[in-house]
Write an enzyme that holds these catalytic residues in place. Sequence first.
Site, short mmCIF file in Angstrom:
data_model
loop_
_atom_site.label_atom_id
_atom_site.label_comp_id
_atom_site.label_asym_id
_atom_site.label_seq_id
_atom_site.Cartn_x
_atom_site.Cartn_y
_atom_site.Cartn_z
CB CYS A 359 -12.67 -7.58 16.83
SG CYS A 359 -12.18 -7.46 15.14
O1 KQY Z 1 -10.18 -9.37 15.41
C1 KQY Z 1 -10.64 -10.24 16.07
N1 KQY Z 1 -11.86 -10.63 15.86
C2 KQY Z 1 -9.88 -10.93 17.10
C3 KQY Z 1 -8.47 -10.64 17.06
C4 KQY Z 1 -7.72 -11.49 18.04
C5 KQY Z 1 -6.36 -11.03 18.20
C6 KQY Z 1 -5.67 -11.69 19.34
N2 KQY Z 1 -4.38 -11.15 19.54
#
Ligand code: KQY
Length: 374
Positions: A359
Amino acid sequence: MASVTLSSTPQADGFSMPAEWQPHKQTWMIWPERTDNWRLGAKLAQNAFCNVAKAIAEFEPVTIGVSARQYENAAAHLAEYPAIRIVEISNNDAWMRDTGPTFVRNAAGKVRGIDWVFNAWGGLQGGLYFPWDQDDLVARKVLQIEGIDRYRADIILEGGAIHVDGEGTLLTTEYCLLNSNRNPELTKEQIEERMREYLGIEKVLWLPRGIVDDETDEHIDNVACFIAPGEVLLAWTDDSSDPQYAHSVAALEYLSQQTDAQGRPIKVHKLPVPGPLYMTAEEAAGVDPIDATQPRREGNRLAGSYINFLFCNGGIVMPAFDDPMDSVAKEIIQSLCPDHRVIQVPGREILLGGGNIHCITQQQPIDNWLSKTA
Ligand code: KQY
């Protein structure tokens, strides 16, 4: 070299998204700083992100976008790592997978970027913060820095919501891509059509659900990924009392009946989940309860998963959670990818913010790769 904004689509121009294991020019990240998501002034997250960047830099260059306010701090942390470049990019948070461009490449090896519309995982209907205006500019700025031409997509999408095999197949979850807080005016068929037009794929495989309590509305990059053409790695638990069990079983049953775009039956490899993992009182208390719409409380289940790893040039950087499954998961991935050196990096601080290594990273494929290797 300037970045031109194109009015056509990648598919029409002969571009498609390569598999993550194809060669990278570099990986992009964003420096974490918002204190309503990252505890204790984001200091622990900054160390965790540095460790991820250093691990990736063992395999390929890394560029980290940093706000003006944090520029000197980030530069001081990473001064001794010549493979890690710092550039100033304003942002609302640090999820480069979702706010950065998705890169596409044509048969000659030319690279372009897709700039998806970003609404912080749901906009005003369950999104995770407001505003997100600086995040929505990140992809454009990355492409400008690199002098890479840009497609501005007419659809809300995050990079973590898609995985491709580079041979025509896309993997996603219905719970995210069909969620009414993303593109409520589009049908499933219209979303598939957009994926064909932008990513140059031919077939979409739809898992119903992702990881339990994943605040992205269950991105695919936390629950399943291609590990090779025709082969999917799936987050798995044998504990039928865990709500994750039903999600994983539904995914397995679905994938077992599917073929990919090349007509191959999908081979599924199970990867155990850690935990279950929960936020401690101390961890929750370290987060400033101000802007973010997702309150952090003791006992919140964390969406921990080893699927959330990054392929690099000759390596794989994956999270560890100080959990008995850490070594089991590493051995499975290493045995499936013998040509990659698997490195584990502590992932709990990143997980506390809502995601993990995949992420917070975005790979940029190498350009003119075919002509360079010919
Ligand atoms: O896992 C992701 N791709 C993004 C997570 C965003 C979390 C914001 N608190």
